[in-house]
Write a protein that holds these residues in place. Structure first.
Motif, PDB file in Angstrom:
ATOM      1  N   ARG A  51      -5.298  16.604  -6.839  1.00 16.93           N
ATOM      2  CA  ARG A  51      -6.619  15.975  -6.722  1.00 16.93           C
ATOM      3  C   ARG A  51      -6.468  14.536  -6.243  1.00 16.93           C
ATOM      4  N   ALA A  52      -5.522  13.821  -6.820  1.00 14.63           N
ATOM      5  CA  ALA A  52      -5.274  12.444  -6.406  1.00 14.63           C
ATOM      6  C   ALA A  52      -4.794  12.391  -4.958  1.00 14.63           C
ATOM      7  N   GLN A  53      -3.962  13.343  -4.573  1.00 24.09           N
ATOM      8  CA  GLN A  53      -3.460  13.396  -3.207  1.00 24.09           C
ATOM      9  C   GLN A  53      -4.609  13.644  -2.226  1.00 24.09           C
ATOM     10  N   VAL A  54      -5.510  14.540  -2.572  1.00 21.56           N
ATOM     11  CA  VAL A  54      -6.650  14.847  -1.709  1.00 21.56           C
ATOM     12  C   VAL A  54      -7.567  13.629  -1.596  1.00 21.56           C
ATOM     13  N   LEU A  55      -7.827  12.954  -2.708  1.00 22.68           N
ATOM     14  CA  LEU A  55      -8.689  11.774  -2.668  1.00 22.68           C
ATOM     15  C   LEU A  55      -8.065  10.646  -1.854  1.00 22.68           C
ATOM     16  N   ASP A  56      -6.764  10.453  -1.984  1.00 24.81           N
ATOM     17  CA  ASP A  56      -6.077   9.440  -1.177  1.00 24.81           C
ATOM     18  C   ASP A  56      -6.164   9.773   0.307  1.00 24.81           C
ATOM     19  N   LEU A  57      -6.000  11.040   0.622  1.00 20.86           N
ATOM     20  CA  LEU A  57      -6.083  11.477   2.012  1.00 20.86           C
ATOM     21  C   LEU A  57      -7.489  11.280   2.560  1.00 20.86           C
ATOM     22  N   TYR A  58      -8.496  11.610   1.772  1.00 22.26           N
ATOM     23  CA  TYR A  58      -9.893  11.431   2.168  1.00 22.26           C
ATOM     24  C   TYR A  58     -10.191   9.955   2.447  1.00 22.26           C
ATOM     25  N   ARG A  59      -9.779   9.095   1.540  1.00 24.16           N
ATOM     26  CA  ARG A  59     -10.010   7.655   1.715  1.00 24.16           C
ATOM     27  C   ARG A  59      -9.272   7.114   2.934  1.00 24.16           C
ATOM     28  N   ALA A  60      -8.049   7.570   3.134  1.00 27.10           N
ATOM     29  CA  ALA A  60      -7.256   7.102   4.281  1.00 27.10           C
ATOM     30  C   ALA A  60      -7.910   7.519   5.593  1.00 27.10           C
ATOM     31  N   MET A  61      -8.425   8.739   5.641  1.00 24.34           N
ATOM     32  CA  MET A  61      -9.073   9.206   6.867  1.00 24.34           C
ATOM     33  C   MET A  61     -10.333   8.393   7.158  1.00 24.34           C
ATOM     34  N   LEU A  62     -11.139   8.142   6.136  1.00 25.42           N
ATOM     35  CA  LEU A  62     -12.343   7.346   6.343  1.00 25.42           C
ATOM     36  C   LEU A  62     -11.997   5.913   6.746  1.00 25.42           C
ATOM     37  N   ARG A  63     -10.972   5.358   6.128  1.00 26.19           N
ATOM     38  CA  ARG A  63     -10.547   3.994   6.451  1.00 26.19           C
ATOM     39  C   ARG A  63     -10.075   3.892   7.896  1.00 26.19           C
ATOM     40  N   GLU A  64      -9.317   4.865   8.354  1.00 23.30           N
ATOM     41  CA  GLU A  64      -8.805   4.839   9.720  1.00 23.30           C
ATOM     42  C   GLU A  64      -9.925   5.010  10.746  1.00 23.30           C
ATOM     43  N   CYS A  65     -10.940   5.777  10.412  1.00 24.91           N
ATOM     44  CA  CYS A  65     -12.052   5.989  11.346  1.00 24.91           C
ATOM     45  C   CYS A  65     -12.855   4.721  11.586  1.00 24.91           C
ATOM     46  N   LYS A  66     -12.836   3.818  10.640  1.00 26.06           N
ATOM     47  CA  LYS A  66     -13.596   2.583  10.803  1.00 26.06           C
ATOM     48  C   LYS A  66     -13.006   1.685  11.885  1.00 26.06           C
ATOM     49  N   HIS A  67     -11.807   2.004  12.380  1.00 25.96           N
ATOM     50  CA  HIS A  67     -11.176   1.218  13.435  1.00 25.96           C
ATOM     51  C   HIS A  67     -11.666   1.607  14.825  1.00 25.96           C
ATOM     52  N   PHE A  68     -12.374   2.745  14.951  1.00 27.22           N
ATOM     53  CA  PHE A  68     -12.872   3.150  16.255  1.00 27.22           C
ATOM     54  C   PHE A  68     -13.915   2.143  16.722  1.00 27.22           C
ATOM     55  N   ASN A  78     -20.685   5.759  18.296  1.00 25.17           N
ATOM     56  CA  ASN A  78     -20.977   7.195  18.258  1.00 25.17           C
ATOM     57  C   ASN A  78     -19.757   8.002  17.830  1.00 25.17           C
ATOM     58  N   TYR A  79     -18.608   7.667  18.342  1.00 19.09           N
ATOM     59  CA  TYR A  79     -17.394   8.386  17.981  1.00 19.09           C
ATOM     60  C   TYR A  79     -17.028   8.130  16.524  1.00 19.09           C
ATOM     61  N   ARG A  80     -17.200   6.900  16.083  1.00 17.18           N
ATOM     62  CA  ARG A  80     -16.886   6.541  14.697  1.00 17.18           C
ATOM     63  C   ARG A  80     -17.777   7.304  13.725  1.00 17.18           C
ATOM     64  N   THR A  81     -19.069   7.330  13.968  1.00 18.70           N
ATOM     65  CA  THR A  81     -19.982   8.026  13.053  1.00 18.70           C
ATOM     66  C   THR A  81     -19.767   9.534  13.099  1.00 18.70           C
ATOM     67  N   TYR A  82     -19.439  10.064  14.284  1.00 20.54           N
ATOM     68  CA  TYR A  82     -19.152  11.491  14.394  1.00 20.54           C
ATOM     69  C   TYR A  82     -17.922  11.839  13.568  1.00 20.54           C
ATOM     70  N   ALA A  83     -16.871  11.066  13.684  1.00 19.71           N
ATOM     71  CA  ALA A  83     -15.629  11.337  12.955  1.00 19.71           C
ATOM     72  C   ALA A  83     -15.857  11.251  11.449  1.00 19.71           C
ATOM     73  N   ILE A  84     -16.573  10.246  10.997  1.00 20.00           N
ATOM     74  CA  ILE A  84     -16.849  10.098   9.565  1.00 20.00           C
ATOM     75  C   ILE A  84     -17.672  11.273   9.052  1.00 20.00           C
ATOM     76  N   ARG A  85     -18.665  11.691   9.820  1.00 17.50           N
ATOM     77  CA  ARG A  85     -19.496  12.817   9.414  1.00 17.50           C
ATOM     78  C   ARG A  85     -18.681  14.106   9.335  1.00 17.50           C
ATOM     79  N   ARG A  86     -17.792  14.331  10.300  1.00 15.75           N
ATOM     80  CA  ARG A  86     -16.959  15.535  10.317  1.00 15.75           C
ATOM     81  C   ARG A  86     -15.993  15.549   9.127  1.00 15.75           C
ATOM     82  N   ILE A  87     -15.431  14.401   8.799  1.00 14.98           N
ATOM     83  CA  ILE A  87     -14.513  14.324   7.653  1.00 14.98           C
ATOM     84  C   ILE A  87     -15.256  14.641   6.366  1.00 14.98           C
TER      85      ILE A  87
END
Length: 70
Positions: A6-23, A27-36
């Motif tokens: 559970r902790a691993q999944v939450l860390d992965l989720y947060r990391a993916m959202l954090r990385e998407c904020k660099h786009f 439009n691409y940033r919001t699409y990626a966040i929504r898909r995640i």
């Protein structure tokens, strides 16, 4: 789901959202966040440990792809 996975999944989720904020493209940033968010919500009821590990490894590949995008 075990506490460690559970902790691993939450860390992965947060990391993916954090990385998407660099786009830079909004439009691409919001699409990626929504898909995640949709993908994690869709699979939040997974109970089988093998399925969870498969989903985690797919998410790690996707995180690597996000990091290579910029």
């Amino acid at each position: 789901m075990a506490a460690s996975s559970r902790a691993q999944v939450l860390d992965l989720y947060r990391a993916m959202l954090r990385e998407c904020k660099h786009f830079s493209a909004y439009n691409y940033r919001t699409y990626a966040i929504r898909r995640i968010r949709d993908a994690f919500r869709e699979n939040k009821s997974a109970k089988d440990p093998v399925e969870i590990q498969t989903l985690v490894s797919k998410a790690k590949r996707d995180l690597g792809m996000i990091r290579r995008q910029f």
